[in-house]
Design a protein around this motif. Structure first.
Motif, PDB file in Angstrom:
ATOM      1  N   LEU A   1       0.871  -1.169   0.000  1.00 33.10           N
ATOM      2  CA  LEU A   1       0.000   0.000   0.000  1.00 33.10           C
ATOM      3  C   LEU A   1       0.911   1.224   0.000  1.00 33.10           C
ATOM      4  CD1 LEU A   1      -2.996   0.672   2.412  1.00 33.10           C
ATOM      5  CD2 LEU A   1      -1.368   2.441   1.814  1.00 33.10           C
ATOM      6  N   VAL A   2       0.708   2.141  -0.940  1.00 31.77           N
ATOM      7  CA  VAL A   2       1.528   3.353  -0.996  1.00 31.77           C
ATOM      8  C   VAL A   2       0.621   4.580  -1.072  1.00 31.77           C
ATOM      9  CG1 VAL A   2       3.471   2.177  -2.092  1.00 31.77           C
ATOM     10  CG2 VAL A   2       1.759   3.298  -3.505  1.00 31.77           C
ATOM     11  N   ARG A   3       1.150   5.698  -0.584  1.00 30.03           N
ATOM     12  CA  ARG A   3       0.399   6.957  -0.573  1.00 30.03           C
ATOM     13  C   ARG A   3       1.271   8.044  -1.203  1.00 30.03           C
ATOM     14  NH1 ARG A   3      -0.707   4.405   4.511  1.00 30.03           N
ATOM     15  NH2 ARG A   3      -2.952   4.040   4.821  1.00 30.03           N
ATOM     16  N   PRO A   4       1.179   8.212  -2.509  1.00 30.92           N
ATOM     17  CA  PRO A   4       2.073   9.150  -3.211  1.00 30.92           C
ATOM     18  C   PRO A   4       1.785  10.619  -2.942  1.00 30.92           C
ATOM     19  CG  PRO A   4       1.110   7.504  -4.709  1.00 30.92           C
ATOM     20  CD  PRO A   4       0.338   7.457  -3.442  1.00 30.92           C
ATOM     21  N   LEU A   5       0.608  10.958  -2.390  1.00 33.03           N
ATOM     22  CA  LEU A   5       0.205  12.365  -2.276  1.00 33.03           C
ATOM     23  C   LEU A   5       0.391  12.945  -0.879  1.00 33.03           C
ATOM     24  CD1 LEU A   5      -3.149  12.238  -4.320  1.00 33.03           C
ATOM     25  CD2 LEU A   5      -0.804  12.528  -5.162  1.00 33.03           C
TER      26      LEU A   5
END
Length: 421
Positions: A157-161
């Motif tokens: 799970l990644v959160r680029p923002l």
């Protein structure tokens, strides 16, 4: 800072596994729309498959309209959209259950190492989370905020923002004449996060410009500190861990109280145990200071800590559950032996050696301990099973879990929990 697809590239480059399929959590709101647009552009230029995921919680009268909105936008981008329909009992803790169901849905899609879920949390979300956790007396773990990446299922799970402001995302979407969903529940001050968003953060921003950015930066530095501390705690844990669920009390007591508390907190987190309430730590301190022949216990949630001699046992309740009264089962000697309380191997004492050796296949009967049993030990003859357990350091509750293996009327072996020494 204007968002670009390079945000997606940098987030994916930080992963140990090369992405093979991207999934975007798409609610239809501002942040998830921006994320979907950026990810779609990135995926197209890198020939990566992408799937949008939408959860219909059934908690708003507009939920069906939101599904239709998301389907139409996904069609414009020529992307598949997978919709999960949830149902909840109004008497239940809706927020917690909705979150659990939502992440379970996401996790089902991450069934390979190259699968990546992208979520649209931004800088304001990070600032809100930090304030919320401060109000809940969070420690370093909680104040580290929303992680930029973490394992989920077999993927990531990644959160680029996370470093993007909501204003920059909104401005970028408006430039492209894109519309998004406004969830009416986000205006309700009955929710703590909404109260912080609408009442606290604006006042902080008016007094301390860029306060959201500063709060998010603090969470980032705290996350770095947590990572370093975890490296140290992992080394400490290797010195303390005797076997699964069992730690050395003398080794723990060599550390300062602050250090062993952090170590136990880290171990509980690794075991995915419920958080130990702050007020229960005094009971843990008393447990560690108790006499070696005492057997105190600390309970919380579905977990418990128990002391036996110089050992600290930490496990879910079912780990301490005894075999049912009167339990008996035929067994052919091929491991594992499956019982109502878990799987076991069987070790016996033989004439040739004073060490346990594997039981040969045969016709056996497994039972629960009743008391008064004797076991034959080479060079010693028949010894009371209770004495043998004491010599082996088997905790009292474990004696009621371990199956006894009989050949005709002779006790020849005792069960040993599978994968444990």
């Amino acid at each position: 800072m204007t968002p670009t697809p390079d945000l997606i590239r940098r987030a994916l480059d930080a992963l140990p596994d090369a992405p093979t399929h991207l999934f975007v959590a798409y609610s239809g709101g501002l942040d998830s729309l921006a994320l979907l647009q950026l990810t779609a552009e990135f995926a197209q230029s890198h020939s990566l498959p992408i799937t949008a995921l939408h959860v219909h919680h059934g908690l708003s009268d507009q939920a069906d309209d939101w599904v239709q909105h998301c389907q139409q936008h996904a069609m414009r981008l020529q992307l598949p959209l997978d919709v999960e329909y949830l149902e909840f009992d109004a008497r239940q803790n809706l927020e917690a259950r909705a979150r659990h169901a939502r992440y379970a849905f996401f996790e089902r899609h991450l069934n390979q190492s190259g699968h990546v879920l992208l979520m649209g949390h931004h800088q304001q979300d990070q600032a809100e989370t930090l304030i919320l956790r401060l109000m809940r007396s969070a420690g370093l773990e909680g104040l580290s905020g929303i992680p930029e990446k973490r394992r989920l299922g077999h993927g990531w799970l990644v959160r680029p923002l996370l470093n993007q402001t909501k204003a920059s995302l909104q401005h970028w979407l408006e430039q492209q004449s894109l519309s998004w969903i406004e969830d009416e529940s986000n205006q309700s001050l009955a929710h703590d996060r909404n109260f912080i968003r609408h009442q606290i953060l604006p006042r902080l921003e008016s007094r301390f410009p860029k306060s959201q950015q500063r709060l998010a930066q603090s969470a980032h530095w705290l996350a770095d500190s947590r990572s370093v501390m975890h490296e140290w705690l992992e080394e400490d844990l290797q010195h303390c861990l005797l076997r699964p669920h069992c730690l050395s009390i003398p080794q723990l007591k060599r550390y300062s109280p602050a250090r062993w508390r952090h170590l136990l907190h880290y171990y509980l987190q690794r075991q995915k145990a419920p958080i130990l309430p702050y007020k229960r730590w005094e009971a843990v301190s008393q447990l560690l200071a108790a006499r070696p022949d005492a057997m105190p216990e600390v309970q919380w949630g579905h977990y418990a800590m128990r002391r036996y001699r110089d050992q600290l046992w930490i496990a879910p309740w079912h780990h301490f559950a005894p075999l049912p009264e009167g339990w008996t089962q035929d067994w052919d000697g091929h491991p594992p032996l499956h019982t109502p309380v878990g799987a076991f191997t069987a070790e016996r004492l033989t004439v040739e050696s004073s060490q346990e050796t594997a039981l040969l296949p045969g016709n056996y009967r497994a039972t629960k301990r009743q008391g008064g049993e004797h076991i034959w030990i080479p060079h010693r003859g028949h010894v009371e099973l209770k004495q043998w357990y004491q010599e082996k350091g088997v905790p009292p509750w474990e004696r009621q879990r371990r199956p006894l293996i009989w050949s005709q009327d002779q006790l020849i072996a005792v069960g040993s929990p599978l994968n444990e020494p």
